[in-house]
Design a protein around this motif. Structure first.
Motif, mmCIF file in Angstrom:
data_model
loop_
_atom_site.group_PDB
_atom_site.id
_atom_site.type_symbol
_atom_site.label_atom_id
_atom_site.label_comp_id
_atom_site.label_asym_id
_atom_site.label_seq_id
_atom_site.Cartn_x
_atom_site.Cartn_y
_atom_site.Cartn_z
ATOM 1 N N ASP A 73 20.960 54.346 29.084
ATOM 2 C CA ASP A 73 21.599 53.028 29.023
ATOM 3 C C ASP A 73 21.222 52.251 27.770
ATOM 4 O OD1 ASP A 73 22.892 53.506 31.383
ATOM 5 O OD2 ASP A 73 21.446 52.432 32.622
ATOM 6 N N TRP A 133 16.626 51.961 29.050
ATOM 7 C CA TRP A 133 15.812 52.045 30.260
ATOM 8 C C TRP A 133 15.042 53.353 30.251
ATOM 9 C CZ3 TRP A 133 14.230 49.224 34.345
ATOM 10 C CH2 TRP A 133 13.669 49.912 35.429
ATOM 11 N N GLY A 178 10.341 51.240 32.125
ATOM 12 C CA GLY A 178 11.291 50.296 32.678
ATOM 13 C C GLY A 178 12.294 49.869 31.624
ATOM 14 N N SER A 179 12.826 48.650 31.749
ATOM 15 C CA SER A 179 13.747 48.121 30.754
ATOM 16 C C SER A 179 12.973 47.820 29.470
ATOM 17 C CB SER A 179 14.420 46.842 31.277
ATOM 18 O OG SER A 179 15.403 46.389 30.387
ATOM 19 N N SER A 197 12.607 42.596 27.364
ATOM 20 C CA SER A 197 13.691 43.573 27.416
ATOM 21 C C SER A 197 14.998 42.904 26.980
ATOM 22 C CB SER A 197 13.841 44.150 28.828
ATOM 23 O OG SER A 197 14.270 43.146 29.741
ATOM 24 N N SER A 219 19.159 44.359 27.207
ATOM 25 C CA SER A 219 20.046 45.484 27.496
ATOM 26 C C SER A 219 21.493 45.027 27.552
ATOM 27 C CB SER A 219 19.662 46.138 28.828
ATOM 28 O OG SER A 219 19.860 45.236 29.905
#
Length: 299
Positions: free
Chosen positions: A182, A199, A204-205, A229, A231
């Motif tokens: 992602d 990710w 984690g993110s 993070s 995204s």
């Protein structure tokens, strides 16, 4: 919508004929090609997300603010890379997802002829890879990281498609620094391939920014924005005040939907003096010339 950095003004563009997300896009001769993606119709083809993979190709002319249609892809697919480069009038598309199944299939769109050619499959199913053409050897298109049915649904693979022969090289290039999925946004900046966020099962993110040096065949960690993070954002390269910058905008910062815009000047990140008119995620972002006389300003 479009932002003009020299004016610090946002404009409204004509909407796409097909409402969708998780599509691919490419720029060729000043026009924007939007390929595949996910939409909500027809209802009987919806997957677990309630969405349907698309095969449509729609082309935006920024000088007339109009859309037209191109030849449909050989197979419907969503969850592709956001950006695929146009190489000598051809756009390669590989992987994606349809009916909850990740795909290996690859095809090339011949822009001037408005037709598709099916080429050899990837060595694995693959969604959301980073994709970039090699600036020193433009016939080589690099794919890295993303979702796969192997390695806990993420990977650190780095594959190259030779657009002269349509042969794949899956083994010879430096792998991505860690297994990731992602990832959102990839740009060419100072002849290096910059990738952003994603990710990881271990982390984690993530907020990490890595740049690939094509000449040295290595990934280099770069400064990242001051968050935990970021995204599903858009990323592009544009010039403001005579300086070429990487711009990132929208998406989710620390898991929260945002309208923020930040830029990188090659040394560090700064918050831009604008915000998006609406907070968005999972969208495309590209730098193009516009005819502002055809556009409506957003106040």
């Amino acid at each position: 919508m479009a932002w003009v950095p020299s004016e610090n003004q946002w404009y409204r563009l004509k909407e796409m004929p097909t409402k969708r997300r998780a599509m691919a896009y490419s720029e060729y001769k000043g026009e924007l090609y939007v390929i595949g993606g996910w939409a909500g119709e027809p209802e009987e083809e919806r997957d677990r997300t309630g969405l349907v993979a698309q095969d449509v190709v729609e082309i935006y002319d920024p000088l007339t603010n109009t859309w037209r249609t191109g030849a449909n892809m050989p197979r419907k697919r969503g969850k592709m890379s956001h950006m695929y480069p146009a190489v000598d009038g051809r756009i390669p598309v590989a992987g994606g997802e349809r009916h909850n199944q990740r795909l290996k299939e690859a095809a090339v769109y011949y822009i001037e002829e408005d037709k598709w050619k099916v080429i050899d499959d990837l060595h694995q199913s693959w969604t959301f890879p980073y994709v970039m053409a090699n600036p020193y050897h433009p016939h080589l298109v690099h794919f890295a990281a993303g979702n796969t049915d192997m390695h806990r649904n993420m990977n650190d693979f780095h594959s190259v498609l030779n657009m002269n022969t349509y042969e794949w090289d899956h083994d010879s290039k430096a792998r991505y620094p860690f297994e990731i999925t992602d990832g959102d946004g990839a740009v060419l900046y100072n002849n290096q391939w910059y990738t952003f966020g994603g990710w990881s099962h271990e982390l984690g993110s993530v907020i990490d920014v890595y740049a690939y040096d094509f000449l040295e065949d290595k990934w280099i960690r770069k400064p990242h924005p001051p968050f935990r993070s970021w995204s599903h954002q858009g990323a592009t390269v544009a010039v403001k005040d005579g300086e070429e910058r990487i711009y990132m905008m929208g998406g989710r910062i620390d898991m929260q939907l945002t309208d923020a815009v930040w830029y990188y000047d090659g040394t560090r990140w700064y918050e831009a003096d604008t915000k998006m008119p609406v907070a968005l995620w999972n969208f495309m972002c590209v730098t193009m010339d516009l005819d502002l006389n055809n556009l409506e300003p957003i106040n």
